[in-house]
Design a protein around this motif. Structure first.
Motif, mmCIF file in Angstrom:
data_model
loop_
_atom_site.group_PDB
_atom_site.id
_atom_site.type_symbol
_atom_site.label_atom_id
_atom_site.label_comp_id
_atom_site.label_asym_id
_atom_site.label_seq_id
_atom_site.Cartn_x
_atom_site.Cartn_y
_atom_site.Cartn_z
ATOM 1 N N UNK A 1 0.869 -1.172 0.000
ATOM 2 C CA UNK A 1 0.000 0.000 0.000
ATOM 3 C C UNK A 1 0.907 1.224 0.000
ATOM 4 N N UNK A 2 0.528 2.249 -0.753
ATOM 5 C CA UNK A 2 1.412 3.405 -0.929
ATOM 6 C C UNK A 2 0.966 4.632 -0.149
ATOM 7 N N UNK A 3 0.018 4.470 0.776
ATOM 8 C CA UNK A 3 -0.484 5.634 1.492
ATOM 9 C C UNK A 3 0.624 6.336 2.272
ATOM 10 N N UNK A 4 1.526 5.578 2.886
ATOM 11 C CA UNK A 4 2.624 6.203 3.621
ATOM 12 C C UNK A 4 3.549 6.987 2.684
ATOM 13 N N UNK A 5 3.772 6.469 1.488
ATOM 14 C CA UNK A 5 4.618 7.188 0.526
ATOM 15 C C UNK A 5 3.938 8.482 0.068
ATOM 16 N N UNK A 6 2.637 8.428 -0.093
ATOM 17 C CA UNK A 6 1.896 9.628 -0.490
ATOM 18 C C UNK A 6 1.922 10.648 0.640
ATOM 19 N N UNK A 7 1.724 10.181 1.868
ATOM 20 C CA UNK A 7 1.744 11.085 3.017
ATOM 21 C C UNK A 7 3.074 11.809 3.145
ATOM 22 N N UNK A 8 4.162 11.136 2.754
ATOM 23 C CA UNK A 8 5.494 11.745 2.843
ATOM 24 C C UNK A 8 5.658 12.915 1.880
ATOM 25 N N UNK A 9 4.748 13.045 0.915
ATOM 26 C CA UNK A 9 4.822 14.138 -0.047
ATOM 27 C C UNK A 9 4.116 15.405 0.447
ATOM 28 N N UNK A 10 3.393 15.319 1.531
ATOM 29 C CA UNK A 10 2.633 16.465 2.026
ATOM 30 C C UNK A 10 3.579 17.528 2.594
ATOM 31 N N UNK A 11 3.236 18.772 2.346
ATOM 32 C CA UNK A 11 4.033 19.872 2.857
ATOM 33 C C UNK A 11 3.100 20.986 3.370
ATOM 34 N N UNK A 12 3.316 21.418 4.620
ATOM 35 C CA UNK A 12 4.294 20.889 5.579
ATOM 36 C C UNK A 12 3.907 19.486 6.038
ATOM 37 N N UNK A 13 4.902 18.716 6.428
ATOM 38 C CA UNK A 13 4.666 17.315 6.773
ATOM 39 C C UNK A 13 3.926 17.210 8.104
ATOM 40 N N UNK A 14 2.799 16.518 8.135
ATOM 41 C CA UNK A 14 2.102 16.303 9.407
ATOM 42 C C UNK A 14 2.759 15.181 10.200
ATOM 43 N N UNK A 15 2.416 15.091 11.476
ATOM 44 C CA UNK A 15 2.810 13.920 12.248
ATOM 45 C C UNK A 15 1.916 12.764 11.819
ATOM 46 N N UNK A 16 2.511 11.637 11.471
ATOM 47 C CA UNK A 16 1.757 10.496 10.956
ATOM 48 C C UNK A 16 1.681 9.401 12.007
ATOM 49 N N UNK A 17 0.467 8.931 12.255
ATOM 50 C CA UNK A 17 0.232 7.809 13.159
ATOM 51 C C UNK A 17 -0.399 6.681 12.354
ATOM 52 N N UNK A 18 0.197 5.494 12.425
ATOM 53 C CA UNK A 18 -0.322 4.334 11.700
ATOM 54 C C UNK A 18 -1.019 3.406 12.685
ATOM 55 N N UNK A 19 -2.246 3.031 12.354
ATOM 56 C CA UNK A 19 -3.000 2.077 13.156
ATOM 57 C C UNK A 19 -3.189 0.824 12.315
ATOM 58 N N UNK A 20 -2.619 -0.270 12.770
ATOM 59 C CA UNK A 20 -2.573 -1.492 11.975
ATOM 60 C C UNK A 20 -3.962 -2.072 11.750
#
Length: 247
Positions: free
Chosen positions: A117-136
């Motif tokens: 899944x590429x959601x984390x890679x897409x999130x890394x493109x956001x500017x300014x970068x938010x704090x990301x929390x992953x819930x499995x």
């Protein structure tokens, strides 16, 4: 956006949600709902149904947006995906800006954000970068093995998780006898020498419309191809996964 929650939702069955996921969904300001076009309206409907089922905080808003399509004209596959991910990140930003820039946002991810899944890679493109929390969440691989009541690995043995593209282009991975194959829209299992191979296949694993089939690859391959086409025509979309086990 100050914080982004990427929440694994399994196959879209509300019973697949963890308590952690439910708490997070009720604690954000907004939940992003991607729309993938009329042919895949069920996917947005399932996300809406999950929210209706578990979100009790009336202050949580649903922010919908149209997911951009991937440009298949670009010859290089990886470049096509990179360009697509950039477009998706821009679409997220535009949707949230139009919604008043909520500070805490959730995105519901099919299966789990960790597995193909590429959601984390897409999130890394956001500017300014938010704090990301992953819930499995429950992965499609877990749902597949549950449907067939099998362990994912042989006794004391390794297994490989790969894609239909990799199986088609590179063949059976070296050094393993059991492989799990995801993202295979071309039924690449039909190109594998079937002798001694058992297939465990499921479409919509874990969902109400789940269909599971298994058996000798030589016998099952044409049956699965026909069933897959039938299901895709009936629903307008399909999510499937399979394991190949070689004796």
């Amino acid at each position: 956006m100050k914080e982004l929650f990427l929440i694994g939702i399994g196959s879209g069955n509300p019973e697949h949600l963890t308590l952690q996921a439910v708490r997070a969904m009720n604690g954000v300001d907004a939940i992003l709902i991607p729309r993938k076009g009329a042919g895949k309206a069920d996917l947005a409907d399932l996300r809406r149904a999950i929210c209706a089922d578990v979100v009790t905080n009336t202050l949580v808003r649903l922010v919908e947006f149209d997911l951009p399509e991937r440009d298949e004209a670009t010859p290089d596959y990886l470049q096509r995906v990179e360009d697509w991910h950039n477009a998706i990140a821009q679409t997220w930003e535009a949707a949230l800006l139009g919604a008043g820039s909520p500070g805490r946002v959730a995105l519901l991810v099919w299966g789990d954000p960790s597995l193909y899944d590429s959601t984390l890679r897409i999130a890394a493109r956001l500017a300014p970068a938010p704090r990301v929390t992953v819930i499995a969440g429950i992965t499609s691989l877990q749902a597949l093995t549950a449907a067939h009541r099998i362990p994912v690995n042989g006794l004391g043995a390794a297994f490989t998780v790969t894609t239909g593209r990799n199986l088609r282009d590179a063949g059976w991975p070296v050094g393993v006898n059991r492989i799990a194959v995801m993202l295979d829209g071309d039924c690449s299992f039909a190109q594998i020498a079937p002798e001694g191979v058992t297939i465990y296949w499921a479409a919509y694993a874990g969902m109400a419309q789940e269909v599971a089939m298994s058996g000798d690859l030589a016998i099952m391959a044409p049956q699965i191809i026909a069933k897959r086409a039938e299901l895709r025509a009936a629903h307008g979309w399909i999510m499937d996964i399979y394991i190949l086990d070689r004796v």
